[in-house]
Design a protein around this motif. Structure first.
Motif, mmCIF file in Angstrom:
data_model
loop_
_atom_site.group_PDB
_atom_site.id
_atom_site.type_symbol
_atom_site.label_atom_id
_atom_site.label_comp_id
_atom_site.label_asym_id
_atom_site.label_seq_id
_atom_site.Cartn_x
_atom_site.Cartn_y
_atom_site.Cartn_z
ATOM 1 N N LYS A 14 0.805 -1.221 0.000
ATOM 2 C CA LYS A 14 0.000 0.000 0.000
ATOM 3 C C LYS A 14 0.840 1.274 0.000
ATOM 4 O O LYS A 14 0.304 2.358 -0.211
ATOM 5 C CB LYS A 14 -0.953 0.009 1.194
ATOM 6 C CG LYS A 14 -2.001 -1.079 1.109
ATOM 7 C CD LYS A 14 -2.954 -1.018 2.272
ATOM 8 C CE LYS A 14 -4.016 -2.109 2.142
ATOM 9 N NZ LYS A 14 -4.939 -2.088 3.282
ATOM 10 N N ASN A 17 4.304 0.062 -3.232
ATOM 11 C CA ASN A 17 3.750 -0.438 -4.497
ATOM 12 C C ASN A 17 2.649 0.483 -5.030
ATOM 13 O O ASN A 17 2.077 0.199 -6.074
ATOM 14 C CB ASN A 17 3.181 -1.842 -4.289
ATOM 15 C CG ASN A 17 3.268 -2.700 -5.523
ATOM 16 O OD1 ASN A 17 4.227 -2.621 -6.279
ATOM 17 N ND2 ASN A 17 2.264 -3.524 -5.740
ATOM 18 N N GLU A 18 2.373 1.581 -4.330
ATOM 19 C CA GLU A 18 1.254 2.460 -4.686
ATOM 20 C C GLU A 18 1.734 3.670 -5.487
ATOM 21 O O GLU A 18 2.513 4.472 -5.000
ATOM 22 C CB GLU A 18 0.528 2.935 -3.420
ATOM 23 C CG GLU A 18 -0.642 3.843 -3.694
ATOM 24 C CD GLU A 18 -1.678 3.236 -4.619
ATOM 25 O OE1 GLU A 18 -1.854 3.768 -5.742
ATOM 26 O OE2 GLU A 18 -2.298 2.225 -4.220
ATOM 27 N N ARG A 19 1.256 3.785 -6.706
ATOM 28 C CA ARG A 19 1.662 4.889 -7.582
ATOM 29 C C ARG A 19 0.778 6.124 -7.443
ATOM 30 O O ARG A 19 1.162 7.210 -7.864
ATOM 31 C CB ARG A 19 1.709 4.414 -9.025
ATOM 32 C CG ARG A 19 2.814 3.367 -9.214
ATOM 33 C CD ARG A 19 2.972 2.909 -10.650
ATOM 34 N NE ARG A 19 3.991 1.881 -10.728
ATOM 35 C CZ ARG A 19 5.297 2.118 -10.812
ATOM 36 N NH1 ARG A 19 5.749 3.337 -10.833
ATOM 37 N NH2 ARG A 19 6.152 1.108 -10.872
ATOM 38 N N ASP A 20 -0.394 5.989 -6.849
ATOM 39 C CA ASP A 20 -1.281 7.130 -6.640
ATOM 40 C C ASP A 20 -0.843 7.882 -5.381
ATOM 41 O O ASP A 20 -0.823 7.322 -4.285
ATOM 42 C CB ASP A 20 -2.727 6.648 -6.497
ATOM 43 C CG ASP A 20 -3.689 7.790 -6.285
ATOM 44 O OD1 ASP A 20 -3.923 8.149 -5.112
ATOM 45 O OD2 ASP A 20 -4.189 8.340 -7.296
ATOM 46 N N ARG A 23 -3.476 8.003 -2.349
ATOM 47 C CA ARG A 23 -3.642 6.717 -1.655
ATOM 48 C C ARG A 23 -2.385 6.350 -0.878
ATOM 49 O O ARG A 23 -2.460 5.826 0.237
ATOM 50 C CB ARG A 23 -4.004 5.609 -2.650
ATOM 51 C CG ARG A 23 -5.437 5.678 -3.135
ATOM 52 C CD ARG A 23 -5.860 4.422 -3.858
ATOM 53 N NE ARG A 23 -5.065 4.114 -5.024
ATOM 54 C CZ ARG A 23 -5.442 4.347 -6.278
ATOM 55 N NH1 ARG A 23 -6.608 4.890 -6.532
ATOM 56 N NH2 ARG A 23 -4.647 4.025 -7.276
ATOM 57 N N ARG A 24 -1.212 6.638 -1.463
ATOM 58 C CA ARG A 24 0.039 6.327 -0.762
ATOM 59 C C ARG A 24 0.166 7.175 0.508
ATOM 60 O O ARG A 24 0.509 6.666 1.572
ATOM 61 C CB ARG A 24 1.246 6.543 -1.673
ATOM 62 C CG ARG A 24 2.562 6.083 -1.046
ATOM 63 C CD ARG A 24 3.755 6.193 -1.975
ATOM 64 N NE ARG A 24 3.897 7.527 -2.532
ATOM 65 C CZ ARG A 24 3.568 7.875 -3.785
ATOM 66 N NH1 ARG A 24 3.110 6.979 -4.633
ATOM 67 N NH2 ARG A 24 3.723 9.110 -4.195
ATOM 68 N N ALA A 27 -2.041 5.773 3.185
ATOM 69 C CA ALA A 27 -1.471 4.533 3.719
ATOM 70 C C ALA A 27 -0.293 4.825 4.646
ATOM 71 O O ALA A 27 -0.136 4.178 5.685
ATOM 72 C CB ALA A 27 -1.045 3.613 2.588
#
Length: 118
Positions: A14, A17-20, A23-24, A27
């Motif tokens: 999260k 590995n999260e490109r947004d 959202r990152r 997290a």
């Protein structure tokens, strides 16, 4: 309360590995202590903003690559360990490593990443 295993999985999937960006960042707030220390072979990042910049930079260097667990999360009290791999989705990994984290008060306080020989 979030378990050490859940925090280790969130760290890998999260955050790193999260490109947004949004959202990152969300997290990160729920996974790490505000003064988290993240150490890897390249140096030390302290706090949410530096950790976020580290994750974003790593993802920018590896377009099309994804992190995946390379085994189960191992837990000993407040210490978590997770082996991981990185590479193009659906292809063999090009990098492998391990993360070791110290958890305090339900959040990752210290995180160490080691890259393993290929």
């Amino acid at each position: 309360m979030t378990t050490v295993a859940e925090l280790m999985e969130a760290n890998l999937l999260k955050v790193f590995n999260e490109r947004d960006d949004e959202r990152r960042a969300k997290a990160i707030a729920g996974t790490y202590a505000p003064d988290v220390e993240f150490a890897d072979p390249e140096g030390l990042a302290t706090g949410h903003d530096e950790l976020n910049a580290k994750a974003k930079g790593l993802l920018a260097q590896s377009p099309g690559f994804v992190f995946a667990p390379a085994g189960p999360v191992l837990v000993n009290q407040d210490l978590g360990h997770l082996a991981w791999q990185l590479g193009p989705e659906g292809a063999p990994p090009v990098v492998r490593g391990i993360d070791v984290a110290l958890v305090e008060d339900g959040l990752i306080k210290k995180l160490y990443t080691m890259v393993l020989p290929a």
